[in-house]
Write a protein that holds these residues in place. Structure first.
Motif, PDB file in Angstrom:
ATOM      1  N   GLY A   9       0.795  -1.215   0.000  1.00  0.00           N
ATOM      2  CA  GLY A   9       0.000   0.000   0.000  1.00  0.00           C
ATOM      3  C   GLY A   9       0.827   1.264   0.000  1.00  0.00           C
ATOM      4  N   ILE A  10       0.252   2.305   0.578  1.00  0.00           N
ATOM      5  CA  ILE A  10       0.845   3.641   0.546  1.00  0.00           C
ATOM      6  C   ILE A  10       1.547   3.926   1.868  1.00  0.00           C
ATOM      7  CG2 ILE A  10       0.381   6.103   0.210  1.00  0.00           C
ATOM      8  CD1 ILE A  10      -0.193   4.214  -2.243  1.00  0.00           C
ATOM      9  N   LEU A 207       3.719   2.034  -2.698  1.00  0.00           N
ATOM     10  CA  LEU A 207       4.410   3.271  -3.028  1.00  0.00           C
ATOM     11  C   LEU A 207       4.970   3.882  -1.755  1.00  0.00           C
ATOM     12  CD1 LEU A 207       1.687   4.961  -5.299  1.00  0.00           C
ATOM     13  CD2 LEU A 207       3.617   3.537  -6.065  1.00  0.00           C
ATOM     14  N   LEU A 208       6.220   4.355  -1.841  1.00  0.00           N
ATOM     15  CA  LEU A 208       6.799   5.170  -0.788  1.00  0.00           C
ATOM     16  C   LEU A 208       6.548   6.609  -1.238  1.00  0.00           C
ATOM     17  CD1 LEU A 208       8.788   6.100   1.438  1.00  0.00           C
ATOM     18  CD2 LEU A 208       8.255   3.687   1.575  1.00  0.00           C
ATOM     19  N   ALA A 209       5.475   7.208  -0.759  1.00  0.00           N
ATOM     20  CA  ALA A 209       4.921   8.423  -1.356  1.00  0.00           C
ATOM     21  C   ALA A 209       5.478   9.693  -0.737  1.00  0.00           C
ATOM     22  CB  ALA A 209       3.403   8.404  -1.221  1.00  0.00           C
ATOM     23  N   GLY A 210       5.571  10.758  -1.574  1.00  0.00           N
ATOM     24  CA  GLY A 210       5.956  12.084  -1.097  1.00  0.00           C
ATOM     25  C   GLY A 210       4.773  13.030  -1.132  1.00  0.00           C
ATOM     26  N   VAL A 211       4.257  13.294  -2.339  1.00  0.00           N
ATOM     27  CA  VAL A 211       3.088  14.166  -2.489  1.00  0.00           C
ATOM     28  C   VAL A 211       1.873  13.576  -1.756  1.00  0.00           C
ATOM     29  CG1 VAL A 211       1.476  15.162  -4.185  1.00  0.00           C
ATOM     30  CG2 VAL A 211       3.937  15.178  -4.642  1.00  0.00           C
ATOM     31  N   PHE A 223      -3.743   3.534  -5.720  1.00  0.00           N
ATOM     32  CA  PHE A 223      -3.305   2.170  -5.399  1.00  0.00           C
ATOM     33  C   PHE A 223      -4.474   1.176  -5.516  1.00  0.00           C
ATOM     34  CE2 PHE A 223      -2.877  -1.176  -2.150  1.00  0.00           C
ATOM     35  CZ  PHE A 223      -1.700  -1.790  -2.571  1.00  0.00           C
ATOM     36  N   ASP A 224      -5.607   1.525  -4.920  1.00  0.00           N
ATOM     37  CA  ASP A 224      -6.780   0.632  -4.936  1.00  0.00           C
ATOM     38  C   ASP A 224      -7.277   0.379  -6.355  1.00  0.00           C
ATOM     39  OD1 ASP A 224      -6.712   0.433  -2.171  1.00  0.00           O
ATOM     40  OD2 ASP A 224      -8.298   1.912  -1.837  1.00  0.00           O
ATOM     41  N   LEU A 225      -7.330   1.420  -7.162  1.00  0.00           N
ATOM     42  CA  LEU A 225      -7.795   1.276  -8.555  1.00  0.00           C
ATOM     43  C   LEU A 225      -6.844   0.386  -9.358  1.00  0.00           C
ATOM     44  CD1 LEU A 225      -8.885   4.967  -9.222  1.00  0.00           C
ATOM     45  CD2 LEU A 225     -10.423   2.983  -9.233  1.00  0.00           C
ATOM     46  N   ALA A 232      -7.939   2.494 -16.549  1.00  0.00           N
ATOM     47  CA  ALA A 232      -8.340   3.753 -17.184  1.00  0.00           C
ATOM     48  C   ALA A 232      -8.730   4.802 -16.138  1.00  0.00           C
ATOM     49  CB  ALA A 232      -9.489   3.515 -18.158  1.00  0.00           C
ATOM     50  N   GLU A 233      -9.488   4.372 -15.136  1.00  0.00           N
ATOM     51  CA  GLU A 233      -9.886   5.284 -14.059  1.00  0.00           C
ATOM     52  C   GLU A 233      -8.652   5.734 -13.268  1.00  0.00           C
ATOM     53  OE1 GLU A 233     -12.488   7.412 -11.390  1.00  0.00           O
ATOM     54  OE2 GLU A 233     -12.677   6.724 -13.465  1.00  0.00           O
ATOM     55  N   ALA A 234      -7.748   4.782 -13.012  1.00  0.00           N
ATOM     56  CA  ALA A 234      -6.505   5.108 -12.298  1.00  0.00           C
ATOM     57  C   ALA A 234      -5.659   6.088 -13.102  1.00  0.00           C
ATOM     58  CB  ALA A 234      -5.712   3.836 -12.025  1.00  0.00           C
TER      59      ALA A 234
END
Length: 305
Positions: A9-10, A207-211, A223-225, A232-234
């Motif tokens: 996950g995030i 993801l190792l996220a910043g924003v 991530f879920d999508l 396409a939605e993602a």
């Protein structure tokens, strides 16, 4: 290997909040972490590059880990980033963080000194065995000029505590090479914000996220999508985020992302010198990117303050 967690996950690399006089703002840091957890993130990493680790003393880094553990209250795992310049100091930090009860570590193979693979692998192994907790190896040859390639991670595969890789080469082909070489031995996290869609499409675990610090729910939705195969939605969501994600891939990522936090209303811009808040054209550019993003923000994925 059954006792290892499967981190997915995030996992935001959280910013460290300061007062104007550069003291750590414990309440502000805790509030920001709680905001992210309430919006669905799956884990927290303290005092990475974005957390201004290079400006904090060892004791201060332990203090931030404690703040994060208190704020998380067991809801998500808290990982402490280890970026000490010597193995000795890294082991001292790990000893302190183990006492606090962190869930695991993100470790740098080597900082400042450009270690060769033999040196970097022994450093990782020594930290992991001292921790006796799962570690994520942060591979960022762009910033730190040390590259642990798939063959090196193969050599480390016998160390049960090395559980995950944060891959930040900037070369998206590395994800497939790691999977082909190592299967599911390691959880793979993408550490470059503006390769998030590509990394997840290639089977990254997270993801190792910043924003994501300022837009947690939106990042979780991406991530879920992707995991649901709703490409396409993602992609629409990713395209909306990408101008901001580019701001993570910069020498001034701390200044950029703290300005994002301030513009979104989830944090202050205070940081430790020598960093200074953006001015002039740089500031105007970031502000314009964020204001456009806020004006076109998808309502169904909006983070709740």
């Amino acid at each position: 290997m059954s006792h290892q967690p499967r981190w997915t996950g995030i996992f935001p690399a959280v910013t460290t909040k300061f007062f104007a006089d550069e003291r750590i703002d414990a309440e502000g840091t805790a509030r920001h972490i709680d905001f992210q957890i309430r919006n669905g993130i799956h884990g927290v990493v303290t005092c990475g590059s974005l957390g201004e680790a290079s400006t904090l003393s060892l004791e201060e880094k332990l203090e931030v880990a404690r703040i994060a553990l208190d704020a998380a209250g067991g809801r998500v795992p808290v990982l402490a980033n280890v970026s000490e310049t010597s193995t000795r100091e890294a082991l001292r930090y790990i000893e302190g963080a183990n006492k606090l009860g962190v869930a695991g570590y993100m470790v740098m193979p080597s900082v400042i000194y450009v270690a060769d693979a033999r040196e970097a692998m022994l450093n990782v192994r020594t930290m992991a065995e001292a921790a006796q907790k799962p570690v994520m190896v942060y591979n960022n040859p762009v910033a730190y000029r040390v590259d642990l390639k798939p063959e090196h991670m193969q050599e480390l595969a016998d160390c049960q505590w090395v559980a995950a890789i944060k891959e930040s080469t900037g070369d998206i082909r590395r994800i497939t090479d790691l999977r082909n070489a190592l299967g599911d031995r390691y959880q793979l996290f993408l550490g470059v914000d503006d390769l998030a869609y590509e990394g997840l499409a290639l089977g990254c675990d997270g993801l190792l996220a910043g924003v994501g610090c300022a837009f947690p729910r939106e990042t979780v939705a991406l991530f879920d999508l992707m995991k649901a195969g709703q490409w396409a939605e993602a992609l629409k969501l990713y395209q909306w985020m990408t101008p901001m994600l580019h701001l993570d891939v910069s020498n001034k990522l701390v200044q950029n992302l703290k300005l994002i936090d301030a513009l979104v209303g989830v944090g202050s811009e205070h940081m430790r010198r020598p960093r200074l808040p953006l001015i002039g054209e740089e500031r105007a550019f970031v502000t314009a990117v964020v204001e456009k993003a806020l004006a076109t923000r998808p309502a169904q994925y909006r983070s709740v303050a």
